[in-house]
Design an enzyme around this catalytic site. Structure first.
Site, PDB file in Angstrom:
ATOM      1  N   HIS A 183      -8.172  -6.749   4.314  1.00 26.86           N
ATOM      2  CA  HIS A 183      -8.524  -6.344   5.525  1.00 26.86           C
ATOM      3  C   HIS A 183      -9.991  -5.665   6.480  1.00 26.86           C
ATOM      4  O   HIS A 183     -10.312  -5.077   5.538  1.00 26.86           O
ATOM      5  CB  HIS A 183      -7.070  -4.896   5.655  1.00 26.86           C
ATOM      6  CG  HIS A 183      -5.906  -5.618   5.338  1.00 26.86           C
ATOM      7  ND1 HIS A 183      -4.767  -4.686   4.974  1.00 26.86           N
ATOM      8  CD2 HIS A 183      -5.329  -5.888   4.904  1.00 26.86           C
ATOM      9  CE1 HIS A 183      -3.326  -4.521   5.196  1.00 26.86           C
ATOM     10  NE2 HIS A 183      -4.031  -6.048   5.547  1.00 26.86           N
ATOM     11  N   ASP A 220      -9.329  -3.729   1.500  1.00 30.61           N
ATOM     12  CA  ASP A 220      -9.507  -2.791   2.568  1.00 30.61           C
ATOM     13  C   ASP A 220     -10.731  -2.714   3.251  1.00 30.61           C
ATOM     14  O   ASP A 220     -11.202  -1.520   2.246  1.00 30.61           O
ATOM     15  CB  ASP A 220      -8.485  -1.696   3.166  1.00 30.61           C
ATOM     16  CG  ASP A 220      -8.477  -1.308   4.954  1.00 30.61           C
ATOM     17  OD1 ASP A 220      -9.401  -0.798   5.063  1.00 30.61           O
ATOM     18  OD2 ASP A 220      -7.194  -1.497   5.232  1.00 30.61           O
ATOM     19  N   HIS A 280     -11.362   1.332   2.769  1.00 30.46           N
ATOM     20  CA  HIS A 280     -11.126   1.814   1.333  1.00 30.46           C
ATOM     21  C   HIS A 280     -12.328   2.472   0.525  1.00 30.46           C
ATOM     22  O   HIS A 280     -11.259   3.012  -0.227  1.00 30.46           O
ATOM     23  CB  HIS A 280      -9.358   1.340   0.904  1.00 30.46           C
ATOM     24  CG  HIS A 280      -7.899   1.392   1.931  1.00 30.46           C
ATOM     25  ND1 HIS A 280      -6.764   1.002   1.498  1.00 30.46           N
ATOM     26  CD2 HIS A 280      -7.782   1.858   3.488  1.00 30.46           C
ATOM     27  CE1 HIS A 280      -6.255   1.287   2.210  1.00 30.46           C
ATOM     28  NE2 HIS A 280      -7.123   1.565   3.594  1.00 30.46           N
ATOM     29  N   GLU A 307      -3.540  -3.075  -1.940  1.00 34.00           N
ATOM     30  CA  GLU A 307      -4.002  -2.539  -1.841  1.00 34.00           C
ATOM     31  C   GLU A 307      -4.757  -0.798  -2.214  1.00 34.00           C
ATOM     32  O   GLU A 307      -3.628  -0.128  -2.045  1.00 34.00           O
ATOM     33  CB  GLU A 307      -3.820  -2.573  -0.054  1.00 34.00           C
ATOM     34  CG  GLU A 307      -5.192  -1.907   0.132  1.00 34.00           C
ATOM     35  CD  GLU A 307      -4.282  -1.697   1.746  1.00 34.00           C
ATOM     36  OE1 GLU A 307      -4.785  -1.425   2.752  1.00 34.00           O
ATOM     37  OE2 GLU A 307      -2.843  -2.219   2.475  1.00 34.00           O
ATOM     38  N   ASP A 357     -11.415   6.681   6.219  1.00 35.81           N
ATOM     39  CA  ASP A 357     -10.586   5.300   6.519  1.00 35.81           C
ATOM     40  C   ASP A 357      -9.987   5.736   8.226  1.00 35.81           C
ATOM     41  O   ASP A 357      -8.634   5.658   8.045  1.00 35.81           O
ATOM     42  CB  ASP A 357      -9.983   4.845   5.527  1.00 35.81           C
ATOM     43  CG  ASP A 357      -8.399   3.927   5.835  1.00 35.81           C
ATOM     44  OD1 ASP A 357      -9.013   3.282   6.625  1.00 35.81           O
ATOM     45  OD2 ASP A 357      -7.310   4.110   4.970  1.00 35.81           O
ATOM     46  N   ASP A 367     -10.057   3.120  10.633  1.00 36.75           N
ATOM     47  CA  ASP A 367      -9.247   2.154  10.961  1.00 36.75           C
ATOM     48  C   ASP A 367      -9.315   1.820  12.705  1.00 36.75           C
ATOM     49  O   ASP A 367      -8.350   1.860  13.550  1.00 36.75           O
ATOM     50  CB  ASP A 367      -7.877   2.376  10.921  1.00 36.75           C
ATOM     51  CG  ASP A 367      -7.351   2.129   9.858  1.00 36.75           C
ATOM     52  OD1 ASP A 367      -7.896   1.417   9.105  1.00 36.75           O
ATOM     53  OD2 ASP A 367      -7.034   3.303   8.547  1.00 36.75           O
ATOM     54  N   LYS A 379      -7.458   2.146  -2.451  1.00 38.25           N
ATOM     55  CA  LYS A 379      -7.445   2.918  -2.123  1.00 38.25           C
ATOM     56  C   LYS A 379      -8.359   4.026  -2.436  1.00 38.25           C
ATOM     57  O   LYS A 379      -8.251   4.432  -3.688  1.00 38.25           O
ATOM     58  CB  LYS A 379      -6.243   4.187  -1.342  1.00 38.25           C
ATOM     59  CG  LYS A 379      -7.299   4.537   0.120  1.00 38.25           C
ATOM     60  CD  LYS A 379      -5.990   4.947   1.784  1.00 38.25           C
ATOM     61  CE  LYS A 379      -6.619   5.010   2.507  1.00 38.25           C
ATOM     62  NZ  LYS A 379      -5.395   5.947   3.928  1.00 38.25           N
ATOM     63  N   ASP A 387      -6.486  -5.049  10.487  1.00 35.24           N
ATOM     64  CA  ASP A 387      -5.950  -3.361   9.849  1.00 35.24           C
ATOM     65  C   ASP A 387      -6.398  -2.343  10.634  1.00 35.24           C
ATOM     66  O   ASP A 387      -7.301  -1.600   9.807  1.00 35.24           O
ATOM     67  CB  ASP A 387      -5.545  -3.328   9.042  1.00 35.24           C
ATOM     68  CG  ASP A 387      -5.304  -2.031   8.360  1.00 35.24           C
ATOM     69  OD1 ASP A 387      -4.160  -1.788   9.300  1.00 35.24           O
ATOM     70  OD2 ASP A 387      -5.387  -1.661   7.072  1.00 35.24           O
ATOM     71  N   TRP A 419       0.844  -1.269   0.001  1.00 36.08           N
ATOM     72  CA  TRP A 419      -0.043   0.129  -0.277  1.00 36.08           C
ATOM     73  C   TRP A 419       1.049   1.594   0.126  1.00 36.08           C
ATOM     74  O   TRP A 419       1.582   1.252   0.464  1.00 36.08           O
ATOM     75  CB  TRP A 419      -0.777   0.276   1.184  1.00 36.08           C
ATOM     76  CG  TRP A 419      -1.547   1.287   1.206  1.00 36.08           C
ATOM     77  CD1 TRP A 419      -2.396   1.661   0.278  1.00 36.08           C
ATOM     78  CD2 TRP A 419      -1.171   2.444   2.173  1.00 36.08           C
ATOM     79  NE1 TRP A 419      -2.949   2.866   0.905  1.00 36.08           N
ATOM     80  CE2 TRP A 419      -2.260   3.998   1.996  1.00 36.08           C
ATOM     81  CE3 TRP A 419      -0.234   2.778   3.193  1.00 36.08           C
ATOM     82  CZ2 TRP A 419      -2.201   4.803   2.461  1.00 36.08           C
ATOM     83  CZ3 TRP A 419      -0.093   3.672   3.603  1.00 36.08           C
ATOM     84  CH2 TRP A 419      -1.036   5.451   3.293  1.00 36.08           C
TER      85      TRP A 419
END
Length: 425
Positions: free
Chosen positions: A292, A264, A267, A230, A300, A302, A232, A332, A189
């Protein structure tokens, strides 16, 4: 503390109830036991690593909070991971970043001065734990992230630096996989992009494509390592308007170059249904998918994974469409406002709960009703499944795997804080 006989009694009732719907609870638990999550090490130390732990986080990476007990050394981080793994049912993996290299001479190293042997500490620890390791290139928090660009930078010197880093991540991942005798999945990423609207959207992606092809030029045995890419939608701060490595870019790159694609959950646009991506991707590739599991809150951000509707939809899609064996699930997220070990456990157990709930469905029956256009039965059964006693099966699964049932594991966390984490501050 939850009594074993209480768990057993509740499970027997749940087993009978599910059997009435044609669901084998024992088979579901055996299926879940085979799923190894890749637990991300960076939750434990707020993504500082050991190369230059005092460096400021940059490149779209930010951690909030200052809960006491953050891991500061390799031994502290592996101790925390050991505690977390002991509270998560099953056998799992741990995902590393290149910044977690542990230099044998104890000196600080530049990202590109890392050698494969600098991961011997992790390899030896993984062997003791009986687990595997995955890896990630670290394309952030370094002076050579210039104007929010790395491998797509117009500056050839910057580009070359990160190309070298990409090659090194592959060499390290191959070394790890070879030493542990299982595949080390190596995730890419990069934060490249623009804060405001770019004039030229084409050239940065052409540079990224050329850089990735150069990084991937050397073949490695896929038994040791496989690369995944990955995408985004956007990043904050700094690349809100244009991301070079978008989802479509990396989806196409993975399929045309024979690599894995990383999805992800954080994302994508907040209104996108991530669970709808799998059946649109797998028909076009023989490769697997890396997933993820994260939790965005409007962007994003997390947050610690919880068993919310988005996660339930993701796991249902993977199980119902029989894609689970081709999907490698990793966590993640990073939250420093709560106990960091607890965050790992909450996120991992939430993911396992969502998987188990999906496995406790009469999937063949539901599909047959759908094929027969009996949408009434499909709706009734899926609604009734929501109130079925899957929690009793989950408790039995925890008991079978020697991990605390229900909220009992909170006692372990509080004791670990008192005995270990709080003494660090």
């Amino acid at each position: 503390m939850v009594k074993a006989e209480t768990v057993d009694k509740a499970y027997e009732v749940a087993k009978e109830r599910y059997a009435e719907m044609g669901v084998d609870t024992e088979a579901a638990m055996k299926q879940l036991e085979k799923v190894a999550l890749s637990i991300h090490c960076w939750q434990g130390d707020d993504i500082h690593g050991f190369l230059n732990p005092d460096a400021e986080l940059t490149g779209g990476i930010a951690v909030t909070g200052n809960y006491p007990g953050v891991a500061r050394t390799p031994d502290e981080l592996t101790a925390d991971l050991h505690e977390a793994l002991s509270l998560i049912p099953g056998t799992h993996k741990v995902a590393l970043h290149m910044i977690y290299a542990v230099a044998k001479d104890g000196k600080k190293k530049d990202f590109n001065d890392i050698r494969p042997e600098d991961f011997d500490y992790w390899i030896d620890w993984a062997k003791k734990e009986g687990i595997g390791l995955d890896n990630n290139g670290t394309f952030f928090s370094h002076p050579n992230v210039k104007d929010n660009m790395t491998v797509a930078s117009p500056d050839k010197a910057i580009r070359d630096y990160w190309i070298e880093h990409g090659k090194l991540t592959r060499e390290v991942s191959n070394y790890i996989g070879e030493k542990l005798g299982q595949t080390c999945y190596n995730n890419f990423w990069v934060p490249d992009g623009f804060k405001d609207n770019p004039i030229d959207k084409r050239t940065p992606r052409e540079r990224l494509l050329a850089s990735l092809d150069e990084i991937e030029a050397k073949p490695y045995d896929e038994k040791n390592t496989q690369d995944s890419f990955e995408g985004k939608l956007f990043g904050a701060p700094g690349i809100e308007s244009y991301t070079v490595g978008s989802h479509l870019f990396y989806d196409n790159y993975a399929i045309t170059r024979g690599h894995l694609w990383t999805i992800d959950a954080g994302h994508f646009h907040p209104t996108e249904d991530v669970s709808d991506k799998f059946a649109a991707y797998f028909p076009f590739t023989k490769k697997d998918l890396f997933m993820h599991v994260s939790r965005p809150v409007r962007w994003d951000s997390d947050h610690t994974v919880i068993m919310d509707e988005a996660l339930v939809r993701i796991t249902r899609s993977l199980v119902r469409d029989n894609y689970l064996e081709r999907t490698h699930l990793g966590l993640d997220f990073f939250d420093a406002t709560i106990n960091r070990v607890a965050a790992w456990v909450v996120g991992a157990r939430a993911t396992q709960k969502a998987l188990l709930q999906a496995m406790l469905e009469p999937i063949d029956q539901l599909k047959q009703a759908e094929y027969d256009a009996d949408f009434t039965t499909r709706l009734i059964e899926t609604e009734e499944l929501k109130s079925m006693p899957f929690g009793a099966v989950w408790d039995k699964f925890c008991q079978n795997n020697g991990t605390p049932v229900g909220m009992d594991w909170m006692q372990n966390i509080h004791q670990y804080e008192k005995d270990v984490q709080f003494k660090r501050n």
